[in-house]
Design a protein around this motif. Structure first.
Motif, PDB file in Angstrom:
ATOM      1  N   SER A 271       0.812  -1.212   0.000  1.00  0.00           N
ATOM      2  CA  SER A 271       0.000   0.000   0.000  1.00  0.00           C
ATOM      3  C   SER A 271       0.852   1.271   0.000  1.00  0.00           C
ATOM      4  O   SER A 271       0.461   2.277  -0.584  1.00  0.00           O
ATOM      5  N   ILE A 272       2.029   1.216   0.619  1.00  0.00           N
ATOM      6  CA  ILE A 272       2.853   2.431   0.660  1.00  0.00           C
ATOM      7  C   ILE A 272       3.356   2.777  -0.742  1.00  0.00           C
ATOM      8  O   ILE A 272       3.553   3.944  -1.081  1.00  0.00           O
ATOM      9  N   VAL A 273       3.529   1.742  -1.591  1.00  0.00           N
ATOM     10  CA  VAL A 273       3.963   1.995  -2.965  1.00  0.00           C
ATOM     11  C   VAL A 273       2.858   2.709  -3.747  1.00  0.00           C
ATOM     12  O   VAL A 273       3.134   3.582  -4.578  1.00  0.00           O
ATOM     13  N   PHE A 274       1.602   2.379  -3.451  1.00  0.00           N
ATOM     14  CA  PHE A 274       0.505   3.144  -4.051  1.00  0.00           C
ATOM     15  C   PHE A 274       0.627   4.623  -3.665  1.00  0.00           C
ATOM     16  O   PHE A 274       0.385   5.512  -4.474  1.00  0.00           O
ATOM     17  N   GLY A 275       0.999   4.856  -2.404  1.00  0.00           N
ATOM     18  CA  GLY A 275       1.169   6.231  -1.957  1.00  0.00           C
ATOM     19  C   GLY A 275       2.259   6.938  -2.744  1.00  0.00           C
ATOM     20  O   GLY A 275       2.080   8.077  -3.203  1.00  0.00           O
ATOM     21  N   LEU A 276       3.397   6.253  -2.929  1.00  0.00           N
ATOM     22  CA  LEU A 276       4.488   6.837  -3.711  1.00  0.00           C
ATOM     23  C   LEU A 276       4.028   7.131  -5.138  1.00  0.00           C
ATOM     24  O   LEU A 276       4.318   8.185  -5.695  1.00  0.00           O
ATOM     25  N   LEU A 299      -8.119   8.926  -5.981  1.00  0.00           N
ATOM     26  CA  LEU A 299      -7.600   8.236  -7.165  1.00  0.00           C
ATOM     27  C   LEU A 299      -6.642   7.122  -6.748  1.00  0.00           C
ATOM     28  O   LEU A 299      -6.693   5.994  -7.258  1.00  0.00           O
ATOM     29  N   THR A 300      -5.747   7.442  -5.795  1.00  0.00           N
ATOM     30  CA  THR A 300      -4.779   6.450  -5.329  1.00  0.00           C
ATOM     31  C   THR A 300      -5.487   5.261  -4.685  1.00  0.00           C
ATOM     32  O   THR A 300      -5.176   4.103  -4.971  1.00  0.00           O
ATOM     33  N   LEU A 301      -6.460   5.567  -3.818  1.00  0.00           N
ATOM     34  CA  LEU A 301      -7.193   4.488  -3.144  1.00  0.00           C
ATOM     35  C   LEU A 301      -7.987   3.660  -4.150  1.00  0.00           C
ATOM     36  O   LEU A 301      -8.144   2.448  -3.982  1.00  0.00           O
ATOM     37  N   ALA A 302      -8.488   4.333  -5.197  1.00  0.00           N
ATOM     38  CA  ALA A 302      -9.262   3.608  -6.214  1.00  0.00           C
ATOM     39  C   ALA A 302      -8.404   2.525  -6.858  1.00  0.00           C
ATOM     40  O   ALA A 302      -8.855   1.394  -7.048  1.00  0.00           O
ATOM     41  N   LEU A 303      -7.149   2.881  -7.174  1.00  0.00           N
ATOM     42  CA  LEU A 303      -6.241   1.889  -7.749  1.00  0.00           C
ATOM     43  C   LEU A 303      -6.034   0.727  -6.786  1.00  0.00           C
ATOM     44  O   LEU A 303      -5.974  -0.432  -7.190  1.00  0.00           O
ATOM     45  N   LEU A 304      -5.930   1.071  -5.497  1.00  0.00           N
ATOM     46  CA  LEU A 304      -5.664   0.051  -4.484  1.00  0.00           C
ATOM     47  C   LEU A 304      -6.796  -0.966  -4.393  1.00  0.00           C
ATOM     48  O   LEU A 304      -6.550  -2.167  -4.239  1.00  0.00           O
ATOM     49  N   VAL A 305      -8.043  -0.490  -4.489  1.00  0.00           N
ATOM     50  CA  VAL A 305      -9.171  -1.424  -4.323  1.00  0.00           C
ATOM     51  C   VAL A 305      -9.609  -2.042  -5.643  1.00  0.00           C
ATOM     52  O   VAL A 305     -10.403  -2.972  -5.652  1.00  0.00           O
ATOM     53  N   LEU A 306      -9.081  -1.522  -6.743  1.00  0.00           N
ATOM     54  CA  LEU A 306      -9.513  -2.002  -8.063  1.00  0.00           C
ATOM     55  C   LEU A 306      -9.449  -3.533  -8.212  1.00  0.00           C
ATOM     56  O   LEU A 306     -10.435  -4.141  -8.642  1.00  0.00           O
ATOM     57  N   PRO A 307      -8.330  -4.179  -7.848  1.00  0.00           N
ATOM     58  CA  PRO A 307      -8.284  -5.637  -8.031  1.00  0.00           C
ATOM     59  C   PRO A 307      -9.385  -6.360  -7.264  1.00  0.00           C
ATOM     60  O   PRO A 307      -9.974  -7.316  -7.781  1.00  0.00           O
ATOM     61  N   GLY A 360     -14.765  -0.540   2.818  1.00  0.00           N
ATOM     62  CA  GLY A 360     -14.197  -0.641   4.157  1.00  0.00           C
ATOM     63  C   GLY A 360     -12.680  -0.564   4.110  1.00  0.00           C
ATOM     64  O   GLY A 360     -12.048   0.101   4.920  1.00  0.00           O
ATOM     65  N   ARG A 361     -12.115  -1.238   3.122  1.00  0.00           N
ATOM     66  CA  ARG A 361     -10.663  -1.228   2.973  1.00  0.00           C
ATOM     67  C   ARG A 361     -10.183   0.193   2.687  1.00  0.00           C
ATOM     68  O   ARG A 361      -9.230   0.670   3.296  1.00  0.00           O
ATOM     69  N   ALA A 362     -10.869   0.893   1.765  1.00  0.00           N
ATOM     70  CA  ALA A 362     -10.466   2.256   1.409  1.00  0.00           C
ATOM     71  C   ALA A 362     -10.580   3.183   2.613  1.00  0.00           C
ATOM     72  O   ALA A 362      -9.746   4.067   2.806  1.00  0.00           O
ATOM     73  N   ALA A 363     -11.608   2.965   3.439  1.00  0.00           N
ATOM     74  CA  ALA A 363     -11.793   3.833   4.606  1.00  0.00           C
ATOM     75  C   ALA A 363     -10.683   3.626   5.624  1.00  0.00           C
ATOM     76  O   ALA A 363     -10.305   4.555   6.328  1.00  0.00           O
ATOM     77  N   GLY A 364     -10.155   2.409   5.706  1.00  0.00           N
ATOM     78  CA  GLY A 364      -9.191   2.128   6.754  1.00  0.00           C
ATOM     79  C   GLY A 364      -7.741   2.310   6.357  1.00  0.00           C
ATOM     80  O   GLY A 364      -6.866   2.353   7.205  1.00  0.00           O
ATOM     81  N   GLU A 365      -7.471   2.420   5.045  1.00  0.00           N
ATOM     82  CA  GLU A 365      -6.078   2.495   4.607  1.00  0.00           C
ATOM     83  C   GLU A 365      -5.434   3.821   5.014  1.00  0.00           C
ATOM     84  O   GLU A 365      -6.067   4.870   4.944  1.00  0.00           O
ATOM     85  N   THR A 366      -4.193   3.751   5.402  1.00  0.00           N
ATOM     86  CA  THR A 366      -3.479   4.959   5.798  1.00  0.00           C
ATOM     87  C   THR A 366      -2.335   5.260   4.840  1.00  0.00           C
ATOM     88  O   THR A 366      -2.195   6.377   4.352  1.00  0.00           O
ATOM     89  N   ALA A 367      -1.502   4.253   4.574  1.00  0.00           N
ATOM     90  CA  ALA A 367      -0.273   4.489   3.825  1.00  0.00           C
ATOM     91  C   ALA A 367      -0.494   5.201   2.482  1.00  0.00           C
ATOM     92  O   ALA A 367       0.261   6.115   2.159  1.00  0.00           O
ATOM     93  N   PRO A 368      -1.526   4.839   1.708  1.00  0.00           N
ATOM     94  CA  PRO A 368      -1.660   5.504   0.404  1.00  0.00           C
ATOM     95  C   PRO A 368      -2.039   6.976   0.512  1.00  0.00           C
ATOM     96  O   PRO A 368      -1.834   7.713  -0.449  1.00  0.00           O
ATOM     97  N   ILE A 369      -2.613   7.394   1.631  1.00  0.00           N
ATOM     98  CA  ILE A 369      -3.062   8.789   1.691  1.00  0.00           C
ATOM     99  C   ILE A 369      -2.071   9.702   2.398  1.00  0.00           C
ATOM    100  O   ILE A 369      -2.266  10.906   2.424  1.00  0.00           O
TER     101      ILE A 369
END
Lengths: 446, 320
Positions: A271-276, A299-307, A360-369
């Motif tokens: 997830s931190i790489v999504f942030g980068l 946008l970043t979180l969208a990529l993260l949850v896309l799969p 739920g995943r997008a709401a809880g993620e920290t590293a990408p934001i």
């Protein structure tokens, strides 16, 4: 091998396996227990008169007459405290030099402690920081402060590991004008602060005052909602279209295999790489905003949850019985109409499950934001500022409040309240997903 | 018969439909490609911003030096200790999580009745759903003080100087990797099939013997990919290690001393990006992308390994 040994091994294995499951359940309880119990303390707690004063001043809430009357009573009750303090202050210069040297720092600590407990002394100018304008608003915290006044804390390193030692300050002041203060604080603490069971549901929506010393977590909750909803708005159309293509159109071949393994790989990116990537691409290359913004974060979180969205939608589409599709085709519907009116409606519950879990995943993620959307201190932002403004968010601010905040220990209740709120939001979304799935299962069975 | 005219399409209409269909199809394909190929975009942009670092500072110092002094003049960017920190924490976490994880999967797939399993599934899902920052918060406020105190109870009055250390982060990472390991292994065990189990029971094997000697070997590739996924989850996790591992860029002495603080790749990226000048692109900024690239490459390799295992297994099954 003996039958008996074999049976014993079998039993041992079974119990070890059951133990492992038990361990897992225990972990869950062990993590959630303290967070829920202490987190509830942000919403329901023993509030002191200081809390009621603060709510009246800062939020204009509460019955003004009643709070004022109570405040006058409390001031009356506090008078002996302040009398003892000022009497001792007058007495201090007259004491022998050695005794003065001994008592002066202790007196200073006591006086500061009283100011923290009860707020600024009457007649003092109002402090600049809001946190210093009031005494302890919560009874549990007030009791801690009370202990700090009555006992001196020191560390004993004689046994190797440091051990906390509490020494009472009272004997030190025996025979002075300050002596009555200690029994008074011990006996009359409730009269000085008037703790009362307080419900504070608006912790969820209130703004915070003076870096979370008072008030609630409204801006964080709002920011989390913006980010999670924004991410889903972007990821859901993309994900469903990709799922339809994979399931209904794609012919197996090297191109499809490649695209599929791309999606699988995307799911494994840390997830931190999504942030980068969000920082390097959305902000520094595409310039979707001049700096961090809700849009870049979404946008970043969208990529993260896309799969996740793609996979769950694919599964749901694949689970639609072939007969539905053939029936629609037989009635003369084209592939588009079949997908839109037959396959998607039938797959909808499954797709929804995936969407809700991803949210739920997008709401809880920290590293990408961290680099793309989150700020530590911020106001509630309006819907029009989404493309230009960063926002506080529950996940990031929980990190911030328990590590980087200037008074980590003073605002434990806010941290636990934030953690519990975040967990409740995420678990509630998961519960919705479980319920949808159970309904689908029942429908398929019926 | 009014409607029948519409059922027979003229050549023009047919062509129109065909073109529309093709257009729609290519649109779908375009969107799908964007979604799928975004992972290549990630690789490209991370590599683009990592490149200046490798060009200017070289590769050897980054991977083999332990001197991590980004704020010195001149700065030093030796990340060996950070790589070791990531590796240490990840492997410990997986070592802690695999035995109970696989046992729990066995228990859920073969030992417990269906109704209990229905209750346990949400438990696993909840463990997986709890946000990582909440796990980190738990590690920091509950587990760290507990660890620090626990030294007193151990024989010999062991002194643990700080509760935020490699062990704390590993334990929590293990808990976080547990649901992945459990659910993927359970699927693999289920997929091993009923016939296999019944055959074994018919030969007189006990349940433990059936599971350990027949079912587990049959499901071993699935369990292996479960472990790989667990490794990926633990390796890529940021918040927990940032909050609970202590963030000291050092190799513990001795290397297996988990009670010392360590620093990981993910935590370094998260923690240092604020100091690194984001816009002008200092060496400090680029070295963080070099770390991101390393993480990305590691996760790609794990993925490849996982896919390789799955295809090999599929081939083996097909071959009978």
């Amino acid at each position: 091998m003996h039958m008996r040994t074999r049976r014993f091994l079998d039993r041992a294995f079974t119990s070890a396996a059951c133990l492992a499951v038990g361990l897992m359940v225990l972990f869950l309880l062990f993590v959630l227990g303290p967070i829920f119990v202490k987190g509830a303390g942000a919403y329901v707690f023993m509030g002191t008169v200081e809390h009621r004063r603060m709510m009246l001043d800062q939020f204009d809430r509460g019955n003004e007459e009643r709070v004022t009357a109570e405040w006058l009573d409390v001031q009356q009750a506090r008078r002996p405290v302040y009398e003892a303090l000022s009497a001792f202050e007058k007495e201090l210069p007259g004491l022998p030099a050695a005794r003065r040297k001994e008592l002066k720092p202790a007196f200073k600590a006591v006086r500061e402690g009283v100011a923290e407990l009860l707020g600024p002394e009457p007649g003092e100018p109002l402090p600049a920081l809001t946190r210093k304008m009031y005494g302890q608003t919560r009874w549990t915290k007030a009791q801690e402060k009370l202990k700090e006044i009555r006992f001196e804390e020191s560390w004993d390193y004689s046994a190797g590991a440091g051990r906390k030692v509490l020494t009472s300050r009272q004997p030190l002041f025996d025979g002075t004008a300050l002596a009555p203060l200690f029994p008074l604080l011990e006996r009359d603490a409730r009269k000085l602060l008037r703790p009362r069971l307080t419900f504070y549901p608006r912790f969820l929506t209130d703004v915070s005052i003076d870096a979370h010393f008072f008030g609630g977590i409204g801006p964080e909750v709002l920011g989390t909602m913006y980010l999670a909803l924004g991410a889903m708005l972007i990821a859901v159309p993309l994900g469903i279209i990709a799922a339809i293509y994979f399931q209904e159109y794609a012919k197996e071949g090297p191109v499809m295999t490649f695209l599929r393994s791309c999606v699988n790989t995307l799911a494994g990116v840390p997830s931190i790489v999504f942030g980068l990537f969000g920082l390097a691409f959305f902000i520094n290359t595409m310039h979707v905003s001049s700096g961090k913004s809700v849009l870049a974060g979404a946008l970043t979180l969208a990529l993260l949850v896309l799969p996740t969205v793609i996979r769950s939608s694919e599964e749901a589409i694949a689970a639609v019985p072939r007969a539905y599709k053939e029936g629609a085709m037989a009635l003369g519907a084209g592939p588009w109409r079949t997908i839109l009116t037959v396959i998607l409606p039938a797959a909808l519950p499954g797709i929804l499950t995936g969407i809700v879990i991803s949210m739920g995943r997008a709401a809880g993620e920290t590293a990408p934001i961290i680099f793309t959307a989150a700020v530590s201190v911020g106001k509630m932002i309006g819907p029009t500022e989404i493309a230009s403004q960063p926002t506080p968010a529950l996940s990031w601010n929980l990190y911030n409040l328990c590590t980087e905040h200037e008074a980590v220990n003073e605002i434990r209740h806010v941290q636990f309240g934030m953690a519990a709120t975040l967990v409740v939001i995420v678990l509630a979304l998961n519960l919705v997903a479980i319920l949808i799935r159970a309904r689908v299962a029942r429908r398929l069975k019926g | 018969m009014k409607g029948s005219e519409h059922l027979i399409l003229s050549a023009a209409e047919k062509l129109q439909r065909k073109i529309l269909g093709l257009l729609g199809r290519s649109l779908l394909f375009a969107v799908t490609s964007v979604a799928a190929l975004s992972v290549l975009a990630i690789l490209f942009f991370i590599a683009r911003d990592a490149w200046p670092f490798f060009r200017d500072k070289g590769v050897a110092a980054f991977f083999f030096s332990t001197a991590w002094y980004p704020a010195h003049q001149p700065p030093e960017f030796g990340a060996a200790a950070i790589f070791v920190g990531s590796l240490l924490v990840t492997l410990t976490a997986v070592a802690l999580a695999v035995p109970p994880g696989v046992l729990a999967a066995i228990c859920m797939s073969d030992i417990l009745p269906f109704s209990v399993r229905q209750v346990l599934k949400p438990v696993v899902e909840m463990l997986a759903a709890i946000p990582s920052v909440v796990y980190g918060f738990f590690a920091l406020t509950v587990l760290a003080p507990f660890l620090q105190d626990s030294g007193k109870w151990l024989p010999g009055g062991f002194e643990i100087s700080s509760g935020v250390n490699a062990l704390n982060a590993s334990v929590i990472l293990g808990v976080m990797a547990l649901p992945t390991i459990v659910s993927v292994s359970e699927d693999a065990l289920q997929a091993a099939g009923r016939e296999l189990r019944e055959g074994s029971y018919a030969l007189g094997a006990t349940r433990a013997e059936t599971l350990v000697k027949v079912v587990l070997p049959a499901a071993v590739s699935g369990v292996f990919s479960a472990v790989l996924l667990g490794i990926m989850r633990a390796m890529g996790e940021t918040m927990v290690v940032w909050m609970a591992s202590g963030n000291a860029a050092q190799i513990p002495k001795p290397w297996y001393n988990l009670l010392q603080p360590v620093r990981t790749l993910t935590a370094t990226i998260a923690g240092d990006m604020g100091e690194a000048d984001q816009m002008t692109g200092s060496a400090h900024y680029h070295v963080l992308f070099a770390m991101g690239l390393s993480l990305l490459v590691i996760s790609f390799l794990c993925n490849l390994a996982g896919e390789w295992i799955v295809t090999r297994q599929r081939k083996r099954l097909r071959g009978g």
